[in-house]
Design a protein around this motif. Structure first.
Motif, PDB file in Angstrom:
ATOM      1  N   GLN A 196       0.852  -1.199   0.000  1.00 61.82           N
ATOM      2  CA  GLN A 196       0.000   0.000   0.000  1.00 61.82           C
ATOM      3  C   GLN A 196       0.887   1.248   0.000  1.00 61.82           C
ATOM      4  O   GLN A 196       1.968   1.243   0.593  1.00 61.82           O
ATOM      5  CB  GLN A 196      -0.894   0.023   1.240  1.00 61.82           C
ATOM      6  CG  GLN A 196      -1.959  -1.064   1.249  1.00 61.82           C
ATOM      7  CD  GLN A 196      -2.815  -1.009   2.494  1.00 61.82           C
ATOM      8  OE1 GLN A 196      -2.300  -1.163   3.601  1.00 61.82           O
ATOM      9  NE2 GLN A 196      -4.107  -0.798   2.330  1.00 61.82           N
ATOM     10  N   ALA A 197       0.411   2.291  -0.632  1.00 60.13           N
ATOM     11  CA  ALA A 197       1.159   3.555  -0.697  1.00 60.13           C
ATOM     12  C   ALA A 197       0.527   4.547   0.277  1.00 60.13           C
ATOM     13  O   ALA A 197      -0.686   4.783   0.210  1.00 60.13           O
ATOM     14  CB  ALA A 197       1.098   4.105  -2.115  1.00 60.13           C
ATOM     15  N   LEU A 198       1.341   5.091   1.163  1.00 60.75           N
ATOM     16  CA  LEU A 198       0.825   6.057   2.149  1.00 60.75           C
ATOM     17  C   LEU A 198       1.072   7.487   1.654  1.00 60.75           C
ATOM     18  O   LEU A 198       2.187   7.831   1.266  1.00 60.75           O
ATOM     19  CB  LEU A 198       1.520   5.838   3.505  1.00 60.75           C
ATOM     20  CG  LEU A 198       1.145   6.828   4.621  1.00 60.75           C
ATOM     21  CD1 LEU A 198      -0.318   6.681   5.038  1.00 60.75           C
ATOM     22  CD2 LEU A 198       2.055   6.632   5.839  1.00 60.75           C
ATOM     23  N   PHE A 199      -0.005   8.301   1.698  1.00 65.28           N
ATOM     24  CA  PHE A 199       0.091   9.715   1.336  1.00 65.28           C
ATOM     25  C   PHE A 199      -0.057  10.564   2.603  1.00 65.28           C
ATOM     26  O   PHE A 199      -0.835  10.220   3.501  1.00 65.28           O
ATOM     27  CB  PHE A 199      -1.054  10.117   0.377  1.00 65.28           C
ATOM     28  CG  PHE A 199      -0.862   9.700  -1.053  1.00 65.28           C
ATOM     29  CD1 PHE A 199      -0.093   8.607  -1.405  1.00 65.28           C
ATOM     30  CD2 PHE A 199      -1.487  10.423  -2.075  1.00 65.28           C
ATOM     31  CE1 PHE A 199       0.060   8.222  -2.741  1.00 65.28           C
ATOM     32  CE2 PHE A 199      -1.348  10.053  -3.413  1.00 65.28           C
ATOM     33  CZ  PHE A 199      -0.570   8.957  -3.744  1.00 65.28           C
ATOM     34  N   GLY A 200       0.662  11.672   2.668  1.00 60.16           N
ATOM     35  CA  GLY A 200       0.486  12.659   3.736  1.00 60.16           C
ATOM     36  C   GLY A 200      -0.349  13.822   3.225  1.00 60.16           C
ATOM     37  O   GLY A 200      -0.510  13.992   2.014  1.00 60.16           O
ATOM     38  N   ILE A 201      -0.888  14.614   4.160  1.00 64.24           N
ATOM     39  CA  ILE A 201      -1.804  15.695   3.780  1.00 64.24           C
ATOM     40  C   ILE A 201      -1.285  17.050   4.260  1.00 64.24           C
ATOM     41  O   ILE A 201      -1.039  17.240   5.460  1.00 64.24           O
ATOM     42  CB  ILE A 201      -3.220  15.446   4.358  1.00 64.24           C
ATOM     43  CG1 ILE A 201      -3.750  14.083   3.885  1.00 64.24           C
ATOM     44  CG2 ILE A 201      -4.175  16.568   3.963  1.00 64.24           C
ATOM     45  CD1 ILE A 201      -5.015  13.626   4.584  1.00 64.24           C
ATOM     46  N   ILE A 202      -1.149  17.974   3.336  1.00 61.98           N
ATOM     47  CA  ILE A 202      -0.732  19.337   3.669  1.00 61.98           C
ATOM     48  C   ILE A 202      -1.935  20.100   4.203  1.00 61.98           C
ATOM     49  O   ILE A 202      -2.991  20.138   3.567  1.00 61.98           O
ATOM     50  CB  ILE A 202      -0.157  20.062   2.426  1.00 61.98           C
ATOM     51  CG1 ILE A 202       1.105  19.355   1.923  1.00 61.98           C
ATOM     52  CG2 ILE A 202       0.122  21.533   2.725  1.00 61.98           C
ATOM     53  CD1 ILE A 202       1.613  19.885   0.579  1.00 61.98           C
ATOM     54  N   GLN A 203      -1.797  20.698   5.402  1.00 59.09           N
ATOM     55  CA  GLN A 203      -2.829  21.596   5.925  1.00 59.09           C
ATOM     56  C   GLN A 203      -2.240  23.017   5.969  1.00 59.09           C
ATOM     57  O   GLN A 203      -1.295  23.301   5.268  1.00 59.09           O
ATOM     58  CB  GLN A 203      -3.302  21.107   7.306  1.00 59.09           C
ATOM     59  CG  GLN A 203      -4.116  19.819   7.240  1.00 59.09           C
ATOM     60  CD  GLN A 203      -5.495  19.983   6.591  1.00 59.09           C
ATOM     61  OE1 GLN A 203      -5.985  21.088   6.377  1.00 59.09           O
ATOM     62  NE2 GLN A 203      -6.122  18.870   6.226  1.00 59.09           N
ATOM     63  N   GLY A 204      -2.790  23.879   6.800  1.00 58.29           N
ATOM     64  CA  GLY A 204      -2.260  25.246   6.894  1.00 58.29           C
ATOM     65  C   GLY A 204      -3.247  26.333   6.499  1.00 58.29           C
ATOM     66  O   GLY A 204      -2.873  27.508   6.417  1.00 58.29           O
ATOM     67  N   GLY A 205      -4.527  25.928   6.271  1.00 62.34           N
ATOM     68  CA  GLY A 205      -5.579  26.913   6.008  1.00 62.34           C
ATOM     69  C   GLY A 205      -5.245  27.844   4.862  1.00 62.34           C
ATOM     70  O   GLY A 205      -4.656  27.425   3.863  1.00 62.34           O
ATOM     71  N   ILE A 218       5.717  17.886   5.098  1.00 56.45           N
ATOM     72  CA  ILE A 218       5.122  16.679   4.500  1.00 56.45           C
ATOM     73  C   ILE A 218       6.044  16.124   3.412  1.00 56.45           C
ATOM     74  O   ILE A 218       6.276  14.912   3.336  1.00 56.45           O
ATOM     75  CB  ILE A 218       3.717  16.984   3.897  1.00 56.45           C
ATOM     76  CG1 ILE A 218       2.781  17.618   4.937  1.00 56.45           C
ATOM     77  CG2 ILE A 218       3.097  15.746   3.254  1.00 56.45           C
ATOM     78  CD1 ILE A 218       2.284  16.762   6.040  1.00 56.45           C
ATOM     79  N   CYS A 219       6.588  17.030   2.584  1.00 54.25           N
ATOM     80  CA  CYS A 219       7.404  16.571   1.452  1.00 54.25           C
ATOM     81  C   CYS A 219       8.759  16.019   1.913  1.00 54.25           C
ATOM     82  O   CYS A 219       9.418  15.309   1.160  1.00 54.25           O
ATOM     83  CB  CYS A 219       7.592  17.699   0.436  1.00 54.25           C
ATOM     84  SG  CYS A 219       6.025  18.192  -0.301  1.00 54.25           S
ATOM     85  N   ALA A 220       9.168  16.325   3.147  1.00 53.65           N
ATOM     86  CA  ALA A 220      10.444  15.807   3.660  1.00 53.65           C
ATOM     87  C   ALA A 220      10.300  14.365   4.157  1.00 53.65           C
ATOM     88  O   ALA A 220      11.298  13.703   4.446  1.00 53.65           O
ATOM     89  CB  ALA A 220      10.941  16.703   4.792  1.00 53.65           C
ATOM     90  N   GLN A 221       9.044  13.877   4.288  1.00 53.67           N
ATOM     91  CA  GLN A 221       8.838  12.521   4.806  1.00 53.67           C
ATOM     92  C   GLN A 221       8.901  11.494   3.671  1.00 53.67           C
ATOM     93  O   GLN A 221       8.743  11.831   2.504  1.00 53.67           O
ATOM     94  CB  GLN A 221       7.466  12.421   5.503  1.00 53.67           C
ATOM     95  CG  GLN A 221       7.179  13.504   6.518  1.00 53.67           C
ATOM     96  CD  GLN A 221       8.232  13.600   7.613  1.00 53.67           C
ATOM     97  OE1 GLN A 221       8.719  12.583   8.104  1.00 53.67           O
ATOM     98  NE2 GLN A 221       8.597  14.816   7.980  1.00 53.67           N
ATOM     99  N   ASP A 222       9.105  10.246   4.090  1.00 52.72           N
ATOM    100  CA  ASP A 222       9.173   9.152   3.123  1.00 52.72           C
ATOM    101  C   ASP A 222       7.748   8.703   2.777  1.00 52.72           C
ATOM    102  O   ASP A 222       7.214   7.782   3.383  1.00 52.72           O
ATOM    103  CB  ASP A 222       9.988   8.006   3.741  1.00 52.72           C
ATOM    104  CG  ASP A 222      10.146   6.848   2.780  1.00 52.72           C
ATOM    105  OD1 ASP A 222       9.953   7.061   1.564  1.00 52.72           O
ATOM    106  OD2 ASP A 222      10.438   5.727   3.240  1.00 52.72           O
ATOM    107  N   LEU A 223       7.128   9.397   1.824  1.00 56.50           N
ATOM    108  CA  LEU A 223       5.742   9.125   1.448  1.00 56.50           C
ATOM    109  C   LEU A 223       5.652   8.884  -0.058  1.00 56.50           C
ATOM    110  O   LEU A 223       6.496   9.361  -0.812  1.00 56.50           O
ATOM    111  CB  LEU A 223       4.853  10.326   1.804  1.00 56.50           C
ATOM    112  CG  LEU A 223       4.710  10.631   3.303  1.00 56.50           C
ATOM    113  CD1 LEU A 223       4.224  12.058   3.511  1.00 56.50           C
ATOM    114  CD2 LEU A 223       3.760   9.638   3.959  1.00 56.50           C
ATOM    115  N   ALA A 224       4.614   8.159  -0.473  1.00 55.85           N
ATOM    116  CA  ALA A 224       4.470   7.846  -1.899  1.00 55.85           C
ATOM    117  C   ALA A 224       3.771   8.962  -2.661  1.00 55.85           C
ATOM    118  O   ALA A 224       3.855   9.041  -3.884  1.00 55.85           O
ATOM    119  CB  ALA A 224       3.697   6.547  -2.059  1.00 55.85           C
ATOM    120  N   GLY A 225       3.067   9.830  -1.942  1.00 56.70           N
ATOM    121  CA  GLY A 225       2.338  10.898  -2.618  1.00 56.70           C
ATOM    122  C   GLY A 225       1.922  11.967  -1.629  1.00 56.70           C
ATOM    123  O   GLY A 225       1.987  11.762  -0.409  1.00 56.70           O
TER     124      GLY A 225
END
Ligand SMILES: [Zn+2]
Length: 384
Positions: A196-205, A218-225
């Motif tokens: 499975q590919a894990l994606f992170g979510i950018i918040q910040g309003g 988020i982009c610094a983490q080891d995520l697939a998308g």
């Protein structure tokens, strides 16, 4: 062709804007972006079978929202079915969400749901028991669902929040992401042994510095998308566009980009793809169809890019109107969906007025097909 691993590869970029096309390989097959994902909130895309979806051109769907699946039919039943793919007879790529957005919606009523540092505490709508939805539980539930793409548990930012609150929500979302990654790292496969590919979510309003800070984290983490979330994404397209411009410099080129809840109408897809987004989901096409709003327009080229153009500028017709009672043309001239190839506006008008169940399938088929047609046109112009 099935692939053991999840990979995404940039195929081509548009020369004059940020649109791009990616090839994505998953254990349930491949798909090409830009790609719209119909939403199967309750383990079904309303009024559509898996065959209907494939005929309409769906490559990937959002199969069952985690919150709803926890409530009914529950994880034990989904596990017994062998996962969401066999349960809903969908054998192609699938994404599921983390439940973050649903608990955010529920938390507007503090009697039903409360969110704190540990996660969300909500009352099970059937049993009345309090359920603690934590980042770890969300990932574990998504492993039982078995989708190819799973989402980190996040706290959605309300539109009206002040900066201090938005900052707190964002920091919490970042902490929860690390917890989600930790659980996923122990075993990156679904309960059925598929990657499975894990994606992170950018918040910040709607604060540029917070969005940039969140994007960098988020982009610094080891995520697939990477997903871009928040209450205004997809609802306020001016803000959506601006947020995408802020975060884009941080987004790695080879990773998939997902705007959550974009697709109120076909033009919205064209607008986010122009800003460099690859995938999006929205319940609007099927909901609009059920309420009698059927997309109608034509995809035209304008300045090297596309526009969903219609005579009245609305991009849809309201089939209940008397104008259509004797109109024997298809819903949208030039549409190649099953409905438009076989039925007339007059017939759809009649079915709608009579509350005939067949109306819902025919109407949803058309609206979903229009979203996919728009994506196919975007793919073609990018690959040109
Ligand atoms: Zn059609």
């Amino acid at each position: 062709m099935k692939h053991a691993k999840f990979t995404s590869r940039l195929l081509k970029k548009h020369p004059n804007n940020h649109a791009r096309s990616m090839q994505v390989d998953t254990p349930h097959g491949s798909f090409i972006t830009p790609s719209f994902m119909p939403v199967g909130t309750r383990a079904v895309v309303n009024c559509m079978s898996a065959t209907d979806l494939k005929s309409a051109g769906s490559q990937i769907i959002l199969g069952g929202n985690t919150y709803h699946m926890l409530c009914s039919p529950g994880m034990d039943l989904i596990r017994a079915a062998g996962g969401m793919h066999p349960f809903m007879a969908w054998d192609q790529p699938m994404l599921t969400d983390s439940g973050g957005f649903q608990v955010y919606s529920l938390s507007k009523n503090s009697k039903i749901c409360r969110i704190d540092e540990k996660g969300a505490h909500f009352k099970h709508p059937i049993s009345g028991q309090v359920v603690h939805l934590t980042p770890a539980l969300s990932i574990e539930a998504q492993k039982v669902i078995g989708a190819d793409i799973i989402m980190a548990f996040d706290q959605c930012t309300p539109d009206i929040a002040d900066k201090v609150m938005v900052d707190q929500i964002m920091q919490r979302t970042h902490r929860w992401l690390l917890e989600s990654i930790e659980v996923h790292r122990r075993d990156s496969c679904s309960s059925y042994g598929l990657e499975q590919a894990l994606f992170g979510i950018i918040q910040g309003g709607f604060y540029q510095d917070l969005r940039e800070q969140s994007a960098a984290f988020i982009c610094a983490q080891d995520l697939a998308g990477i997903a871009i979330g928040g209450a205004s994404i997809g609802f306020d397209m001016e803000k959506t566009r601006e947020i995408l411009q802020w975060v884009r410099p941080f987004l790695p080129e080879n990773k998939l980009r997902y705007t959550m809840g974009v697709g109120l109408n076909p033009q919205n897809l064209i607008d986010v793809v122009e800003q460099g987004v690859d995938i999006f989901d929205c319940v609007a096409p099927t909901r609009n169809a059920r309420h009698g709003a059927l997309y109608c327009g034509s995809v035209v080229e304008a300045d090297g890019w596309l526009k969903f153009s219609s005579e009245d500028g609305l991009g849809r017709i309201l089939i209940k109107k008397q104008d259509y009672k004797h109109d024997f043309s298809p819903i949208m001239p030039g549409c190649d969906c099953y409905t438009c190839l076989n039925y007339t506006r007059a017939y759809l008008h009649y079915l709608f007025k009579e509350h005939q169940l067949a109306y819902y399938n025919l109407a949803c088929t058309h609206n979903i097909r229009v979203m996919h047609k728009v994506c196919e046109r975007m793919q073609a112009i990018i690959m040109q």
